[in-house]
Motif scaffolding. Structure first.
Motif, PDB file in Angstrom:
ATOM      1  N   VAL A   1     -36.459 -26.422 -19.964  1.00 50.10           N
ATOM      2  CA  VAL A   1     -37.666 -27.252 -19.893  1.00 50.10           C
ATOM      3  C   VAL A   1     -37.882 -27.993 -21.210  1.00 50.10           C
ATOM      4  O   VAL A   1     -38.227 -29.179 -21.221  1.00 50.10           O
ATOM      5  CB  VAL A   1     -38.891 -26.375 -19.552  1.00 50.10           C
TER       6      VAL A   1
ATOM      7  N   LEU B   1     -46.301 -26.776 -19.397  1.00 46.62           N
ATOM      8  CA  LEU B   1     -45.832 -25.561 -20.076  1.00 46.62           C
ATOM      9  C   LEU B   1     -46.886 -24.464 -20.095  1.00 46.62           C
ATOM     10  O   LEU B   1     -46.534 -23.271 -20.155  1.00 46.62           O
ATOM     11  CB  LEU B   1     -45.412 -25.892 -21.511  1.00 46.62           C
TER      12      LEU B   1
ATOM     13  N   LEU C   1     -37.012 -21.761 -19.813  1.00 42.60           N
ATOM     14  CA  LEU C   1     -37.898 -22.468 -20.745  1.00 42.60           C
ATOM     15  C   LEU C   1     -37.109 -23.331 -21.723  1.00 42.60           C
ATOM     16  O   LEU C   1     -37.561 -24.420 -22.100  1.00 42.60           O
ATOM     17  CB  LEU C   1     -38.752 -21.461 -21.507  1.00 42.60           C
TER      18      LEU C   1
ATOM     19  N   TYR D   1     -46.737 -21.299 -18.054  1.00 37.81           N
ATOM     20  CA  TYR D   1     -45.898 -20.160 -18.434  1.00 37.81           C
ATOM     21  C   TYR D   1     -46.531 -19.350 -19.569  1.00 37.81           C
ATOM     22  O   TYR D   1     -45.865 -18.482 -20.149  1.00 37.81           O
ATOM     23  CB  TYR D   1     -44.523 -20.657 -18.920  1.00 37.81           C
TER      24      TYR D   1
ATOM     25  N   TYR E   1     -38.088 -24.234 -29.521  1.00 37.02           N
ATOM     26  CA  TYR E   1     -39.171 -25.193 -29.313  1.00 37.02           C
ATOM     27  C   TYR E   1     -39.390 -26.033 -30.573  1.00 37.02           C
ATOM     28  O   TYR E   1     -39.559 -27.256 -30.499  1.00 37.02           O
ATOM     29  CB  TYR E   1     -40.454 -24.443 -28.939  1.00 37.02           C
TER      30      TYR E   1
ATOM     31  N   GLN F   1     -37.846 -32.004 -21.457  1.00 35.17           N
ATOM     32  CA  GLN F   1     -39.041 -32.704 -21.941  1.00 35.17           C
ATOM     33  C   GLN F   1     -38.687 -33.654 -23.075  1.00 35.17           C
ATOM     34  O   GLN F   1     -39.223 -34.756 -23.182  1.00 35.17           O
ATOM     35  CB  GLN F   1     -40.079 -31.676 -22.421  1.00 35.17           C
TER      36      GLN F   1
ATOM     37  N   PHE G   1     -49.969 -21.358 -25.872  1.00 32.99           N
ATOM     38  CA  PHE G   1     -48.687 -21.099 -25.207  1.00 32.99           C
ATOM     39  C   PHE G   1     -47.973 -19.895 -25.818  1.00 32.99           C
ATOM     40  O   PHE G   1     -47.451 -19.042 -25.098  1.00 32.99           O
ATOM     41  CB  PHE G   1     -47.805 -22.354 -25.300  1.00 32.99           C
TER      42      PHE G   1
ATOM     43  N   HIS H   1     -47.699 -30.504 -22.183  1.00 33.16           N
ATOM     44  CA  HIS H   1     -48.435 -29.277 -22.514  1.00 33.16           C
ATOM     45  C   HIS H   1     -49.012 -28.634 -21.260  1.00 33.16           C
ATOM     46  O   HIS H   1     -48.985 -27.402 -21.113  1.00 33.16           O
ATOM     47  CB  HIS H   1     -49.578 -29.594 -23.487  1.00 33.16           C
TER      48      HIS H   1
END
Length: 895
Positions: free
Chosen positions: A354, A385, A351, A388, A410, A358, A536, A382
């Motif tokens: 990712v 993601l 993650l 997950y 994040y 992104q 999320f 979004h």
């Protein structure tokens, strides 16, 4: 006392099947002497009940009535007050303490002795006797010399025994059979004695006759005893035989119990093994997915999610007592912990990659938005993601430390990405606001160092509270970009020498659209990001009814909160809501300062923009608060709205201050004051802007402050005016204010509109009277003398006989005012009024018509005095009312 005792027994206790044993005459201690009787009674039926009854003599007749009864078993203590000294006082402790005074100590001692005996016989000594003489109690104790077992109770009972109804009936029948039963009682008694002896003899003979039968019965009993002995011998032999059988059955039962116990244990052991196998066995496919599963494809993510859920179920299974001591269970739990740690580390690493990817991919799309006033769309990011989301929930429940680390990463990556996007977005907005000139572009591309931002902020929000263009390069740029159509003042009304013709409505409309587009782009961006964070990171944002403000106090540059978390323990809803607000504050930390800078720019470009911004910002704050009053968007827009209101209030205050400092020219006439005309322009624009606004409280307050300041300033200027009369300044400006308020119909200024009309009317009348003066001055002085004589008591028709006011004097004065002279005076007056009044308000004809009416009123007043004081003289003015109308009309037309 004996007679009373028999009377009470007969009237009260016999109907209730009770026997009276003892009685004492008492009264209550410390109260008025109202005597009554305490009686100790027993029932005639069994079981015997012993009572203490209070009997009182009726006030209306010579009879007794039962008032209160207590069971003797409820009596706890008998207190005789003094065991040595004789005293008639004593206490009985039932549910409460009753204090009595006996009529004599003898009656008291007799009553207490009876109670003691009843206690000994029926209550087994449950009552406590205190302060009672031991001698009194010893007299009642049974001894060899005195054979009364329970004291004198039975003797007292035997003294008198009343016959029952059956006994009375038998005695009556027996007495009816004997004639002298009443007349000769002794003979009747002897007869009864003889009959009793006969009956006793018959009884003895009957007993002797039954002796043979008794002997036969005894023989039969002996035979029966022998048979019983034989039966007992047989039963003993049977018992010995059954004893051996019992021992054998006990052995069989014990064997069966052991077999049953073994089977039960085996079944329980099998159940425990099946429980452990079913709940603590993870499929090989799940293990492979956790170790090597693909986290990039949808199918691989779904497999990893199912495997993670299965692992969590195995780890959270509620083990039964003793399971945790099994070696196999310990090994399986360790294996699950290793799998969890391995998968959590692999998921967090993926993650993080990712997030980084992104950020790079989104940066490449910034170029296409650099020339358009739009923000990039993060929906695809979004959407990817959210696949997950379940794994994030699993990570939150199993390893909160890694979950918190992902949250921080994040926020770090997205805050930098959003900062670039939002700053570029605001740069485009500023370029569009200031135009596309070189200076505008130069301003839009200024470097964004902290010192420059700080310097710019200080220049926009200086401590002096005045945004003056002469000291701000920003304002110079805005002025140049708009073609030098505006001055550098930030005053909302006076506009720093900015006239209405210089204001470009198209530019204001353009600014309004740009500002609305900025807010419209920011609002869905924040809402979409907040909704994504909630889904999320599995944070609840709509279930907590209590709003907290701790999110605003967090350090937005210092990462997440420093509170400690226990891994695997979900956070409370209130703290999760705070966490959403903290994350949003960290990610969008640049929105509020950028909005403040944009607001300051708009205010410098044109102070009227404050009205547009106040309406738009209020609408968006109202919309955001209806959705969620405690959300990041609502809080941020609310803070910015405070800044907009502060700028708006500052402009109003500055304008009011400038009104106080206004100066007028001493060489030219005043006319309509600039701030009066500019208030009209401001009000017209404000009404058009606030027409569809939800809230206009701030505008109404500003209206009231400004109109009061305008009123004060108009009066101040009128008082200082030298070229133009004070009444003209007041009349023209208040007429203009009244016309403006009537046209705009501003509800909060209805009172001020009426006040303006009143001031206009009053000063118009004052100016007319002042300017008109006394056109027939000598004639006016003459008639003032006439009125003075009348006031002194002279009759009106006798005034003509006064030497100074006779007819000849009147004719002499009238000849001095022929029509030609009157017309000439009116023409000069018209020219004088024309010089005083301004052309913008166009009040010349109104004033001239008022003067005409006032002149006619004076003419009629003079004619009335002539008619009353000089009747029949034929004296009249040398001009008529029609002449006055013609003079005024011709003068107005000639000019």
């Amino acid at each position: 006392m004996t007679a009373i005792k028999h009377a009470l027994q007969r009237d009260i206790f016999t109907p209730n099947d009770e026997r009276l044993l003892s009685i004492v005459n008492v009264c209550k201690a410390g109260k008025k002497k109202r005597n009554c009787f305490l009686c100790a009674t027993v029932t005639t039926e069994r079981p015997v009940q012993v009572n203490v009854v209070k009997v009182k003599k009726s006030d209306k007749g010579d009879f007794y009535k039962r008032q209160t009864a207590w069971a003797l078993r409820d009596l706890a203590v008998v207190d005789a007050k003094d065991a040595v000294k004789e005293s008639p006082e004593f206490d009985l402790h039932f549910d409460k303490v009753y204090k009595w005074v006996a009529s004599s100590t003898v009656e008291k001692n007799t009553f207490i002795s009876c109670i003691w005996k009843l206690n000994q016989r029926y209550l087994r000594k449950k009552i406590d006797f205190i302060n009672v003489s031991s001698q009194l109690l010893e007299e009642s104790v049974p001894s060899g010399e005195n054979q009364s077992v329970a004291g004198g109770d039975e003797e007292a009972v035997d003294e008198y025994q009343e016959l029952n109804a059956r006994e009375e009936q038998d005695i009556e029948i027996m007495m009816e059979g004997c004639e002298y039963a009443i007349s000769n009682a002794e003979a009747f008694a002897e007869r009864l004695s003889r009959e009793l002896q006969v009956l006793d003899g018959a009884n003895i003979q009957s007993i002797m006759a039954s002796e043979k039968q008794v002997n036969i019965l005894m023989k039969l009993l002996d035979e029966a005893l022998k048979e019983v002995d034989q039966i007992e011998l047989k039963l003993s032999s049977y018992e010995e035989m059954l004893q051996s059988v019992k021992e054998q059955m006990d052995q069989i039962s014990e064997s069966n119990h052991l077999i049953h116990l073994s089977n039960t244990n085996n079944v329980k052991l099998l159940s425990e093994i099946e429980f452990l196998v079913n709940h603590m066995d993870l499929a090989k496919g799940h293990i492979k997915a956790l170790q090597e599963g693909d986290l990039t494809s949808s199918r691989g993510i779904e497999a990893c999610t199912n495997a993670a859920d299965a692992l969590l179920q195995c780890m959270n299974v509620a083990l039964r007592p003793g399971h945790d001591m099994l070696q196999a269970v310990k090994q399986q739990q360790q294996r699950f912990s290793d799998l969890r740690e391995q998968f959590a580390r692999r998921l967090a690493s993926h993650l993080n990659s990712v997030f980084v990817q992104q950020g790079h991919d989104q940066s490449s799309t910034l170029v296409q938005h650099s020339v358009e006033l739009t923000l990039p769309n993060h929906h695809p990011f979004h959407r990817d993601l959210l696949r997950y989301a379940k794994l994030m929930e699993w990570l939150k429940n199993t390893d909160y430390a890694k979950y918190e680390g992902l949250t921080k990463n994040y926020m770090d990556y997205l805050s930098r990405l959003y900062e670039r996007e939002i700053k570029d977005f605001f740069e485009v907005a500023k370029i569009k606001m200031t135009g596309t000139t070189r200076e505008g572009k130069k301003f839009a591309t200024l470097p964004r160092k902290e010192s420059a931002v700080k310097q710019e902020t200080e220049s926009l929000h200086g401590s002096s509270g005045k945004l003056t263009g002469s000291t701000s390069s920003l304002n110079k740029l805005s002025v140049q970009s708009s073609g030098n159509r505006r001055s550098q003042s930030s005053s909302l009304l006076d506009m720093g020498n900015m006239s209405a013709s210089d204001l470009d409505v198209a530019d204001r409309t353009k600014f309004d659209k740009i500002f609305e587009q900025v807010l419209s782009e920011l609002e869905p961006l924040c809402l979409a990001e907040q909704d994504f964070i909630s889904k999320f990171f599995k944070l609840q944002q709509h279930q907590s009814t209590s709003s907290t403000a701790t999110g605003e106090a967090e350090d937005t540059d210092g990462g997440t909160s420093s509170r400690s978390h226990t891994p695997g323990v979900p956070q409370p809803i209130s703290s999760e809501k705070d966490m959403i607000r903290q994350m949003m504050t960290r990610i969008f930390r640049c929105i509020e300062p950028e909005l403040n800078n944009l607001i300051a720019l708009g205010d410098k470009i044109d102070s009227f923009n404050s009205l547009y911004m106040l309406v738009k910002m209020s609408h968006h704050v109202w919309t955001a608060q209806n959705v969620d009053p405690a959300s990041f968007l609502s809080t941020t827009l609310g803070n910015v709205l405070v800044t907009v209101k502060r700028n708006f209030d500052k402009c109003i205050s500055n304008q009011m201050k400038q009104m106080d400092e206004v100066k007028i020219s001493k060489k030219s006439k005043v006319g309509i004051l600039p701030f009066v005309a500019e208030f009209e322009e401001f009000a017209a624009l404000a009404e058009s802007i606030f027409r569809s606004a939800e809230r206009r409280g701030d505008l109404d307050k500003a209206y009231i402050k400004l109109i009061r300041a305008v009123f004060v300033s108009v009066e101040k200027v009128a008082n200082e005016s030298q070229k133009t009369p004070r009444d003209v300044v007041m009349m023209e400006n208040f007429h203009h204010i009244f016309a403006t308020l009537s046209r705009l119909k501003i509800s909060c200024l209805e009172a001020e509109k009426k006040e303006a009309k009143q001031k206009y009317t009053d000063h118009l009348q004052s100016y007319v009277i002042y300017s008109l003066g006394q056109p027939l001055e000598k004639l006016n002085h003459f008639f003032e003398g006439v009125e003075a004589r009348v006031a002194q008591g002279v009759r009106e028709e006798e005034v003509s006989y006064q030497l100074a006011f006779n007819k000849q004097e009147l004719r002499k004065v009238i000849k001095e005012y022929p029509g030609k002279e009157v017309k000439k005076g009116l023409d000069n007056l018209y020219k004088k009024v024309d010089k005083h009044l301004c052309e913008e308000e166009n009040l010349l004809q109104v004033v001239w018509h008022s003067m005409q009416d006032e002149f006619i009123r004076q003419y009629k007043h003079f004619e009335g005095l002539i008619a009353r004081c000089y009747p029949g003289s034929g004296i009249t003015m040398e001009f008529t009312i029609q002449d006055i109308l013609d003079y005024c009309s011709s003068i107005a037309q000639s000019h």
